[in-house]
Design a protein around this motif. Structure first.
Motif, PDB file in Angstrom:
ATOM      1  N   ILE A   5       0.860  -1.184   0.000  1.00  0.00           N
ATOM      2  CA  ILE A   5       0.000   0.000   0.000  1.00  0.00           C
ATOM      3  C   ILE A   5       0.894   1.231   0.000  1.00  0.00           C
ATOM      4  CG2 ILE A   5      -1.737   1.311   1.277  1.00  0.00           C
ATOM      5  CD1 ILE A   5      -2.570  -1.337   2.615  1.00  0.00           C
ATOM      6  N   LEU A   6       0.706   2.087  -0.987  1.00  0.00           N
ATOM      7  CA  LEU A   6       1.382   3.380  -1.022  1.00  0.00           C
ATOM      8  C   LEU A   6       0.423   4.431  -0.476  1.00  0.00           C
ATOM      9  CD1 LEU A   6       3.551   5.481  -1.944  1.00  0.00           C
ATOM     10  CD2 LEU A   6       2.437   5.438  -4.199  1.00  0.00           C
ATOM     11  N   VAL A   7       0.897   5.244   0.459  1.00  0.00           N
ATOM     12  CA  VAL A   7       0.083   6.326   1.012  1.00  0.00           C
ATOM     13  C   VAL A   7       0.724   7.648   0.639  1.00  0.00           C
ATOM     14  CG1 VAL A   7      -0.850   7.387   3.096  1.00  0.00           C
ATOM     15  CG2 VAL A   7      -0.699   4.898   2.929  1.00  0.00           C
ATOM     16  N   LEU A   8      -0.097   8.561   0.128  1.00  0.00           N
ATOM     17  CA  LEU A   8       0.363   9.883  -0.284  1.00  0.00           C
ATOM     18  C   LEU A   8      -0.431  10.945   0.480  1.00  0.00           C
ATOM     19  CD1 LEU A   8       0.564   9.173  -4.112  1.00  0.00           C
ATOM     20  CD2 LEU A   8       2.507   9.430  -2.539  1.00  0.00           C
ATOM     21  N   ASN A   9       0.290  11.875   1.081  1.00  0.00           N
ATOM     22  CA  ASN A   9      -0.310  12.880   1.963  1.00  0.00           C
ATOM     23  C   ASN A   9       0.265  14.234   1.585  1.00  0.00           C
ATOM     24  OD1 ASN A   9      -1.135  14.553   4.056  1.00  0.00           O
ATOM     25  ND2 ASN A   9      -0.466  13.186   5.690  1.00  0.00           N
ATOM     26  N   GLY A  10      -0.445  14.948   0.712  1.00  0.00           N
ATOM     27  CA  GLY A  10       0.066  16.202   0.192  1.00  0.00           C
ATOM     28  C   GLY A  10      -0.489  17.406   0.910  1.00  0.00           C
ATOM     29  N   PHE A  17       4.996  10.585   2.211  1.00  0.00           N
ATOM     30  CA  PHE A  17       4.709   9.316   1.555  1.00  0.00           C
ATOM     31  C   PHE A  17       5.148   8.164   2.444  1.00  0.00           C
ATOM     32  CE2 PHE A  17       8.887  10.795   0.255  1.00  0.00           C
ATOM     33  CZ  PHE A  17       9.696   9.675   0.424  1.00  0.00           C
ATOM     34  N   ALA A  18       4.491   7.037   2.265  1.00  0.00           N
ATOM     35  CA  ALA A  18       4.865   5.831   3.003  1.00  0.00           C
ATOM     36  C   ALA A  18       4.391   4.623   2.224  1.00  0.00           C
ATOM     37  CB  ALA A  18       4.259   5.833   4.400  1.00  0.00           C
ATOM     38  N   LEU A  76      10.673   5.297  -5.480  1.00  0.00           N
ATOM     39  CA  LEU A  76       9.957   4.021  -5.505  1.00  0.00           C
ATOM     40  C   LEU A  76      10.528   3.089  -6.571  1.00  0.00           C
ATOM     41  CD1 LEU A  76       6.283   5.333  -5.180  1.00  0.00           C
ATOM     42  CD2 LEU A  76       7.613   4.188  -3.393  1.00  0.00           C
ATOM     43  N   ALA A  77      10.875   3.663  -7.728  1.00  0.00           N
ATOM     44  CA  ALA A  77      11.464   2.856  -8.800  1.00  0.00           C
ATOM     45  C   ALA A  77      12.830   2.336  -8.384  1.00  0.00           C
ATOM     46  CB  ALA A  77      11.560   3.689 -10.072  1.00  0.00           C
ATOM     47  N   ASP A  78      13.631   3.206  -7.749  1.00  0.00           N
ATOM     48  CA  ASP A  78      14.965   2.797  -7.309  1.00  0.00           C
ATOM     49  C   ASP A  78      14.899   1.669  -6.281  1.00  0.00           C
ATOM     50  OD1 ASP A  78      16.064   4.714  -8.941  1.00  0.00           O
ATOM     51  OD2 ASP A  78      16.433   6.167  -7.335  1.00  0.00           O
ATOM     52  N   ARG A  79      13.849   1.676  -5.455  1.00  0.00           N
ATOM     53  CA  ARG A  79      13.697   0.635  -4.429  1.00  0.00           C
ATOM     54  C   ARG A  79      12.949  -0.590  -4.974  1.00  0.00           C
ATOM     55  NH1 ARG A  79      14.372   2.801   0.923  1.00  0.00           N
ATOM     56  NH2 ARG A  79      15.989   4.405   0.696  1.00  0.00           N
ATOM     57  N   ASP A  80      12.642  -0.585  -6.283  1.00  0.00           N
ATOM     58  CA  ASP A  80      11.944  -1.701  -6.941  1.00  0.00           C
ATOM     59  C   ASP A  80      10.595  -1.985  -6.270  1.00  0.00           C
ATOM     60  OD1 ASP A  80      11.737  -3.632  -8.944  1.00  0.00           O
ATOM     61  OD2 ASP A  80      12.553  -5.216  -7.668  1.00  0.00           O
ATOM     62  N   ARG A  84       5.046  -3.701  -6.808  1.00  0.00           N
ATOM     63  CA  ARG A  84       4.403  -4.292  -5.626  1.00  0.00           C
ATOM     64  C   ARG A  84       3.150  -3.543  -5.192  1.00  0.00           C
ATOM     65  NH1 ARG A  84       7.917  -5.242  -0.481  1.00  0.00           N
ATOM     66  NH2 ARG A  84       5.811  -5.866   0.147  1.00  0.00           N
ATOM     67  N   ILE A  85       2.979  -2.320  -5.673  1.00  0.00           N
ATOM     68  CA  ILE A  85       1.905  -1.464  -5.153  1.00  0.00           C
ATOM     69  C   ILE A  85       0.585  -1.778  -5.847  1.00  0.00           C
ATOM     70  CG2 ILE A  85       1.083   0.914  -4.922  1.00  0.00           C
ATOM     71  CD1 ILE A  85       4.123   1.700  -4.791  1.00  0.00           C
ATOM     72  N   GLY A  86      -0.358  -2.297  -5.087  1.00  0.00           N
ATOM     73  CA  GLY A  86      -1.674  -2.611  -5.630  1.00  0.00           C
ATOM     74  C   GLY A  86      -2.745  -1.620  -5.221  1.00  0.00           C
ATOM     75  N   ARG A  87      -2.475  -0.877  -4.134  1.00  0.00           N
ATOM     76  CA  ARG A  87      -3.433   0.112  -3.647  1.00  0.00           C
ATOM     77  C   ARG A  87      -2.692   1.391  -3.283  1.00  0.00           C
ATOM     78  NH1 ARG A  87      -5.565  -3.248   1.190  1.00  0.00           N
ATOM     79  NH2 ARG A  87      -3.692  -4.471   0.698  1.00  0.00           N
ATOM     80  N   VAL A  88      -3.281   2.519  -3.637  1.00  0.00           N
ATOM     81  CA  VAL A  88      -2.727   3.819  -3.270  1.00  0.00           C
ATOM     82  C   VAL A  88      -3.774   4.545  -2.434  1.00  0.00           C
ATOM     83  CG1 VAL A  88      -1.719   5.980  -4.070  1.00  0.00           C
ATOM     84  CG2 VAL A  88      -1.452   3.894  -5.444  1.00  0.00           C
ATOM     85  N   GLY A  89      -3.409   4.865  -1.211  1.00  0.00           N
ATOM     86  CA  GLY A  89      -4.311   5.591  -0.317  1.00  0.00           C
ATOM     87  C   GLY A  89      -3.957   7.059  -0.292  1.00  0.00           C
ATOM     88  N   HIS A  90      -4.942   7.907  -0.470  1.00  0.00           N
ATOM     89  CA  HIS A  90      -4.726   9.348  -0.515  1.00  0.00           C
ATOM     90  C   HIS A  90      -5.428  10.020   0.659  1.00  0.00           C
ATOM     91  CE1 HIS A  90      -3.219   9.377  -4.713  1.00  0.00           C
ATOM     92  NE2 HIS A  90      -4.011   8.340  -4.841  1.00  0.00           N
ATOM     93  N   ARG A  91      -4.697  10.831   1.390  1.00  0.00           N
ATOM     94  CA  ARG A  91      -5.356  11.714   2.343  1.00  0.00           C
ATOM     95  C   ARG A  91      -6.018  12.839   1.547  1.00  0.00           C
ATOM     96  NH1 ARG A  91      -2.903  16.779   5.233  1.00  0.00           N
ATOM     97  NH2 ARG A  91      -4.634  17.382   6.568  1.00  0.00           N
TER      98      ARG A  91
END
Length: 402
Positions: A5-10, A17-18, A76-80, A84-91
């Motif tokens: 799960i990628l979380v984006l908080n702008g 990000f996490a 994220l690309a550098d860490r490969d 793996r990310i199937g869900r992106v959670g947005h605040r």
């Protein structure tokens, strides 16, 4: 394998990000932020596992949210991690009346959320721009919005209603409340500490560049200081807080301020910055010998102390007080002064515990337990996505989802 799960908080000046592993305990894989977008942007990545801390300048001039996102995408690309990310959670700061639970951000939802931009002009547009950027980077991932206003939807109608004509109330001019993801995280921590009672009658002080208080009963929002917009309640770094509506009429009618000028004044030039004339940063103000800096701090503490009294009345008493967010977690002086302002409620802060930043900072004889608990909006988003996935995978008996 799309298990992460990628979380984006702008925000207006940062992108947090996490990445969490999608397993039950949501192990942290990656966390960081791109900060100071409008000044001297920097990338900070926390040490997680065997990965070292990264601190990197992103140039000497301002960057926009798209460039900040490109920095995160490259990491994220550098860490490969992209595959793996199937869900992106947005605040998403404002969900209005309709978005009270995690929601798939399809075209229809985005269109509805755009209509709320005037209610959160600093954040909403940025939040939705990040959604578009993430969808472009990860077209096969599910984009899900989690809303700061949703936590407060449990409040009774009387706590949401203004003294306006009923037709306006029915059209959505009500109190929504904000910082809900932060409060959701603190509520979960209180349940972990106290069980289902979650600290009983609790007031949580989310004190950062944006600031608000929330009264909770057994972890459920009862009242909060922010209302229709993120301007209401406490004075903040650059926002005015609660203001007599007559002041707005005066500025428009007599001072002839344009709407754009008024928005800039109330959101970006007021609060601690406006009162002090020096800075909206609490660390800077605490370190200043200028009388105006002291007056700004005095006003900040006074308004919080007064609102704690108001929220304690809404709760019918107080069992627990929690400090969180940047100022709440890192400014012992402010915590101690707020504790003194609220001492009539039976709470007392232990000076040494407070200075050390312990989790419990109240003294042994205090009738109100006072805690310092770090907030984690990103984990709150990931937890909501994980819970929602579990709910859909395991519907309640009879085929009705709970």
């Amino acid at each position: 394998m799309t298990d992460a799960i990628l979380v984006l908080n702008g925000g207006s000046s940062s992108l947090k990000f996490a990445v969490f592993d999608g397993r039950d305990e949501l192990p942290l894989v990656l966390r960081g932020n791109v900060a100071s977008l409008g000044q001297q942007p920097r990338l900070h990545v926390e040490a997680v596992g065997d990965q070292p801390v990264i601190e990197r300048s992103l140039g000497g001039g301002p960057i926009d949210i798209a460039k900040a996102f490109a920095t995160v995408a490259s990491l994220l690309a550098d860490r490969d991690l992209l595959h793996r990310i199937g869900r992106v959670g947005h605040r998403v700061v404002h969900g209005g009346r309709d978005f009270t639970e995690p929601t798939r951000l399809d075209a229809r939802a985005i269109e509805a959320l755009r209509l709320l931009e005037p209610l959160a002009p600093i954040h909403q547009r940025i939040n939705l721009e990040i959604v578009a950027l993430a969808a472009g980077l990860l077209p096969h991932a599910l984009q899900v919005g989690c809303f700061d206003t949703a936590f407060h939807s449990t409040r009774p109608a009387v706590a949401k209603t203004y003294g306006l004509p009923r037709a306006m109330t029915e059209a959505g001019i009500i109190s929504y409340g904000f910082h809900g993801l932060s409060y959701s995280h603190i509520a979960s921590k209180l349940r972990g500490r106290y069980g289902a009672g979650a600290g009983g009658r609790a007031i949580v002080a989310h004190l950062g560049s944006g600031a608000s208080l929330c009264a909770m009963n057994c972890g459920v929002s009862v009242a909060t200081t922010m209302g229709f917009s993120t301007l209401d309640g406490l004075i903040m770094s650059t926002r005015c807080g609660a203001l007599d509506p007559g002041v707005i009429l005066h500025l428009l009618q007599d001072r002839k301020l344009s709407t754009d000028r008024l928005v800039t004044l109330l959101y970006e030039q007021s609060g601690l910055l406006g009162v002090s004339g020096i800075s909206g940063d609490m660390v800077t103000l605490i370190g200043s010998d200028d009388r105006a800096a002291a007056e700004a701090i005095d006003l900040f503490v006074y308004r919080i102390g007064r609102e704690i009294g108001s929220l304690a009345a809404a709760l019918g008493g107080l069992d627990t007080l929690v400090f969180t967010a940047g100022i709440g977690e890192n400014a012992p002086l402010i915590r101690e002064r707020i504790g003194a302002a609220a001492s009539w409620l039976g709470l007392g802060i232990d000076h040494n515990r407070n200075q050390r930043g312990e989790e419990i900072i109240s003294f042994a004889g205090s009738s109100v337990e006072v805690l310092v608990i770090p907030t984690d909006e990103e984990r709150a988003v990931a937890a909501q996505l994980s819970s929602e996935l579990h709910r859909h995978e395991h519907p309640s008996p009879g085929g009705q989802e709970g």
